[in-house]
Design an enzyme around this catalytic site. Structure first.
Site, PDB file in Angstrom:
ATOM      1  N   SER A 142     -30.661 -36.576   8.960  1.00  0.00           N
ATOM      2  CA  SER A 142     -30.214 -37.914   9.090  1.00  0.00           C
ATOM      3  C   SER A 142     -31.349 -39.045   9.030  1.00  0.00           C
ATOM      4  O   SER A 142     -32.466 -38.451   9.281  1.00  0.00           O
ATOM      5  CB  SER A 142     -29.556 -38.000  10.529  1.00  0.00           C
ATOM      6  N   TYR A 155     -30.519 -37.017  19.816  1.00  0.00           N
ATOM      7  CA  TYR A 155     -29.993 -36.710  18.596  1.00  0.00           C
ATOM      8  C   TYR A 155     -31.153 -36.770  17.389  1.00  0.00           C
ATOM      9  O   TYR A 155     -31.182 -36.108  16.614  1.00  0.00           O
ATOM     10  CB  TYR A 155     -28.952 -37.789  18.222  1.00  0.00           C
TER      11      TYR A 155
END
Length: 244
Positions: A142, A155
Site C-alpha cells: 500500500s 496498518y
C-alpha cells in the site's frame, strides 16, 4: 516462462476488490487462475463467470491466517496444473483507529492477515517455485507502506513489513521474481472493516478519488508479463489527484 498465457496464478483475497479484478483480467489474458478467499460462494460465482468467458479457474476456501490452508491451495494448483508460476498475496484488512483507543484485537487481526498471511503464502509457494527453478511472488502492500498517517499506524506498519519482507526475499533468491504492488486509494471493501466512526468518516472522504480495482489488476498483469529476467521490484499506483 514469460508472458501470461497458461501461467498458473494463485490469488488470495480473490472474492472482491483487487483480487477479484485480478482474477478476471489474468484469466482473460490466458492465465490459469486458482482463487482463494473465505467467501466461497463468491469464488464459485467468479470461477463460473471466468469459465463461461472461456477462461480456466479453480477455487478453494482460504483463510490466510491458517498456514495449512495456504499449503492446501498451493497443493491444489500443483495437482490440477502441475506447477505454480505466480502467487498474488493480496488478502488484507484495514480496521483503522488511533492507538489510544487500544483496539488490540484489531491490531492482531492486521498482523495476522497482512503480515503473517503474506509470510504463509511465501512459505507455501517458495519451495514449489524453487523446485521448478522459477516463479514470481507478488505481494500487495500500500502507499501506507511508504508514509504513516494518523489512525493508520498499525496498518501502515504491516505494509512497511510487507515491503521489507519482499525486499529481503528478492535479495535472497535469484531465480524467483519478487514484486510489490503498492496501491493508493482503490475501490474495494477494505474500508468496511473500520469500526471507529471518525476513521470511517475520514476514509469516506479520502475514497472520493479512488481508482478502480481494475487499474491495480492491470498493474499486476503488467508485472507478470515481463520477461523472466526482468523483475519489477515495486510499483506504486495511485489516483492522479492523490497527494499521498
Amino acid at each position: 516462462m514469460s508472458g501470461i498465457k497458461d501461467k498458473v496464478v494463485i490469488i488470495t483475497g480473490a472474492s472482491s476488490g483487487i483480487g477479484e479484478a485480478t482474477a478476471r483480467i489474468l484469466a482473460a489474458h490466458g492465465a490459469r487462475v486458482v482463487l482463494g478467499a473465505r467467501r466461497t460462494e463468491r469464488l464459485e460465482t467468479l470461477a463460473g463467470l471466468i469459465r463461461t468467458a472461456g477462461g480456466i479457474a479453480e477455487y478453494q476456501a482460504l483463510d490466510v491466517t491458517q498456514r495449512g490452508q495456504l499449503e492446501d491451495i498451493v497443493a491444489l494448483a500443483k495437482s490440477r496444473f502441475g506447477r505454480v508460476d505466480v502467487i498474488v498475496n493480496n488478502a488484507g484488512v484495514m480496521p483503522l483507529s488511533t492507538l489510544e483507543q487500544l483496539k488490540v484485537d484489531e491490531w492482531e487481526r492486521m498482523v495476522d492477515v497482512n503480515i503473517k498471511g503474506v509470510l504463509y503464502g511465501i512459505a507455501a509457494a517458495l519451495p514449489v517455485m524453487q523446485a521448478q527453478g522459477n516463479g514470481q511472488i507478488i505481494n500487495v502492500a500500500s502507499v501506507g507502506g511508504h508514509r504513516v498517517v494518523p489512525s493508520a499506524a498499525v496498518y501502515c506498519a504491516t505494509k512497511f513489513a510487507v515491503r521489507a519482507i519482499s525486499d529481503g526475499l528478492r535479495q535472497e533468491v535469484d531465480n524467483i521474481r519478487v514484486t510489490v504492488i503498492s496501491p493508493g486509494v482503490t475501490e474495494s471493501e477494505l474500508a468496511d472493516s473500520i469500526t471507529d466512526p471518525a476513521a470511517k468518516l475520514g476514509m469516506q472522504a479520502y475514497r472520493k478519488i479512488a481508482i478502480s480495482a481494475e487499474a491495480v489488476a492491470r498493474t499486476i498483469l503488467f508485472a507478470i508479463e515481463q520477461p523472466a529476467d526482468v523483475d519489477l521490484s515495486e510499483i506504486v499506483v495511485r489516483p492522479t489527484a492523490s497527494a499521498n
